[in-house]
Write an enzyme that holds these catalytic residues in place. Structure first.
Site, PDB file in Angstrom:
ATOM      1  CG  LEU A 155     -14.302 -61.079 -19.184  1.00 61.58           C
ATOM      2  CD1 LEU A 155     -13.640 -60.868 -17.827  1.00 61.58           C
ATOM      3  CD2 LEU A 155     -13.338 -60.717 -20.315  1.00 61.58           C
ATOM      4  CB  SER A 156     -17.414 -58.948 -18.034  1.00 63.73           C
ATOM      5  OG  SER A 156     -17.990 -57.712 -17.733  1.00 63.73           O
ATOM      6  CB  ALA A 157     -21.955 -59.519 -19.763  1.00 63.59           C
ATOM      7  N   GLY A 159     -19.495 -63.855 -17.440  1.00 63.18           N
ATOM      8  CA  GLY A 159     -19.370 -64.442 -16.111  1.00 63.18           C
ATOM      9  C   GLY A 159     -20.691 -64.451 -15.373  1.00 63.18           C
TER      10      GLY A 159
END
Length: 491
Positions: A155-157, A159
């Site tokens: 997720l996010s970083a 990801g």
């Protein structure tokens, strides 16, 4: 574990000033160590050049040769938060695989972000990326994980680091799933990170693909199969990143940017499927209408439900379930492939608003066939056709079939088919929360210190945690203030 070096400490301090370093604004504290009984810290997994911590969830009874999933948390999160809220533990129990949860800390980055933007951490053989691969090697040696079925998600970083890992180590990872993340090697410096978040450089698909090919020169495939999850109202990592990810990985696969098909899923989600030359999904994008920055979850006990709502775990759809199906993690359910061959020719011959008819080719020596819907057994039949009834209108489903011999031993599962029942209109949904929470979840946006409902643009008052409103969503992504009463299917 070796202490962090001076370069990492200085970089962590410097990142405090980087407002747009995948901040997941709202800065929730990071657990020093997971407390959940099922999650165990592993030490001594390798030289650990990236100064990461390794945690693992290994369900009882998982045999050697099972798949392995690596799950990377977002900024300000921890391994325990991802374990507790993402739903991966549930499907590890149900489908039988192990999960590794790497954890970075403020010693590496002030906001506990994985270094997706730093070549010292995001490239082959270096830093955090190398530490993650050492965890995979440890799992293969210790748990007997199948080297052919190792997957990574984040997720996010996390990801962004997932995309970097897929590019740098296509020989390690068979597939990946990037949630609210960035294309591989979008940024190669901290200064360039914010430009990626708000919309990556306008590169052509081949230029994006070149970034992957340059990450492991000489590799010609096979390439990982990649799922991409993105909320349309994400104002931390803008939806342009999902487009860039799609362009990047479809170019690597050489399959173009026009989807083979699109489907409607729960949670106002649109899935676009990009098939390879053999007709198998190579890249899938999942666009969640109205969702903000976070991982899609769908708390509940249904077969396709998972997770818990928390900061950046947003109640829309169980992304873990659909990612697991995309990777084929449910494939052991219809037998391990040791019996009869998989039935060929499975197809949907018709749909209504509450049923779908299936047919497939006969398998020599089969006494019966077991039909699975979304990884769960529906029926056993001696025929080579079946009508699955009692379905929900306007909903997408996925089926596989396995043949069994006279002794009941099931063989390999067929290739999956999907179809959407006809009719149906998604019911309105209602959400009661503070203005801050509405904006964080992607139901509203800010301007001039006020929050405004997405779609209707109604002024909700000051953007803070003290003002609360009920918003009604209908159609998807369009919200109106409904403080006086809200008739809907959920709250």
């Amino acid at each position: 574990m070796r202490p962090p070096n001076l370069r990492r400490l200085l970089r962590g301090v410097a990142s405090l000033a980087a407002v747009a370093l995948l901040p997941l604004l709202g800065a929730h504290p990071v657990s020093a160590a997971p407390a959940a009984a099922g999650l165990q810290q592993v030490t001594g997994f390798g030289s650990n050049p990236g100064n990461l911590q390794m945690f693992a969830y290994t369900p009882d009874g998982v045999p050697a040769g099972a798949p392995l999933v690596v799950a990377l948390h977002g900024c300000t999160q921890s391994a325990n938060a991802y374990y507790a809220n993402s739903g991966w533990a549930r499907y590890a129990d149900l489908w039988g695989f192990d999960v590794v949860f790497p954890q970075t800390t403020s010693a590496n980055n002030a906001l506990s972000c994985f270094g997706w933007f730093d070549p010292a951490d995001s490239t082959r053989g270096r830093g955090e990326a190398a530490s993650v691969v050492q965890m995979v090697e440890y799992a293969k040696q210790t748990y007997g994980s199948d080297a052919r079925r190792v997957y990574v998600t984040g997720l996010s970083a996390g990801g962004g680091m997932t995309a970097d890992l897929l590019a740098a180590y296509p020989d390690v990872f068979a597939g990946g799933s990037v949630a609210s993340g960035l294309p591989a090697q979008c940024a190669t410096s901290q200064a360039a990170a914010s430009g990626c978040q708000t919309g990556p450089q306008k590169l052509s698909p081949s230029q994006w693909g070149d970034k992957v090919r340059a990450s492991h020169p000489g590799w010609t495939g096979p390439w990982p199969r990649v799922a991409i999850w993105q909320g349309t109202s994400d104002y931390t990592v803008y939806p342009a990143n999902a487009t860039a990810l799609r362009d990047q990985w479809t170019d690597v696969w050489g399959i173009g940017q026009t989807p083979s098909r699109t489907e409607t899923l729960p949670g106002s989600t649109t899935r676009s499927v990009y098939e390879d030359a053999s007709g198998q999904p190579a890249v899938e994008t999942y666009s969640v209408a109205g969702m903000g920055h976070g991982l899609p979850v769908d708390p509940g006990s249904g077969a396709g439900q998972c997770g818990a709502t928390a900061a950046y775990f947003l109640d829309t759809i169980c992304s873990t379930y659909y990612t697991g199906l995309f990777w084929g993690l449910d494939g052991d359910a219809p037998g391990g492939g040791d019996g009869l061959p998989a039935p060929a020719g499975l197809k949907v011959t018709g749909v209504t608003d509450n049923a779908a008819s299936l047919a497939w080719n006969a398998v020599g020596g089969a006494a019966s066939y077991t039909v699975y819907r979304d990884g769960v057994k529906v029926t056993t039949t001696a025929a080579t056709s079946f009508t699955d009834s009692g379905l929900t209108a306007g909903t997408s489903y996925r089926w596989t079939v396995a043949a069994a011999g006279p002794d009941g031993t099931a063989g390999a599962a067929s290739a999956a088919v999907t179809a959407t029942t006809s009719g149906g209109t998604a019911p309105a949904r209602c959400f009661t929360a503070t203005n801050y929470a509405h904006v964080t979840a992607g139901r509203a946006h800010t301007s001039g210190g006020h929050a405004y409902a997405n779609g209707s643009n109604q002024d909700m008052g000051l953007y803070n945690v003290f003002v609360t409103h009920t918003l009604r969503e209908s159609p998807a992504g369009h919200f109106v203030i409904a403080d006086s009463g809200c008739q809907a299917g959920s709250s």
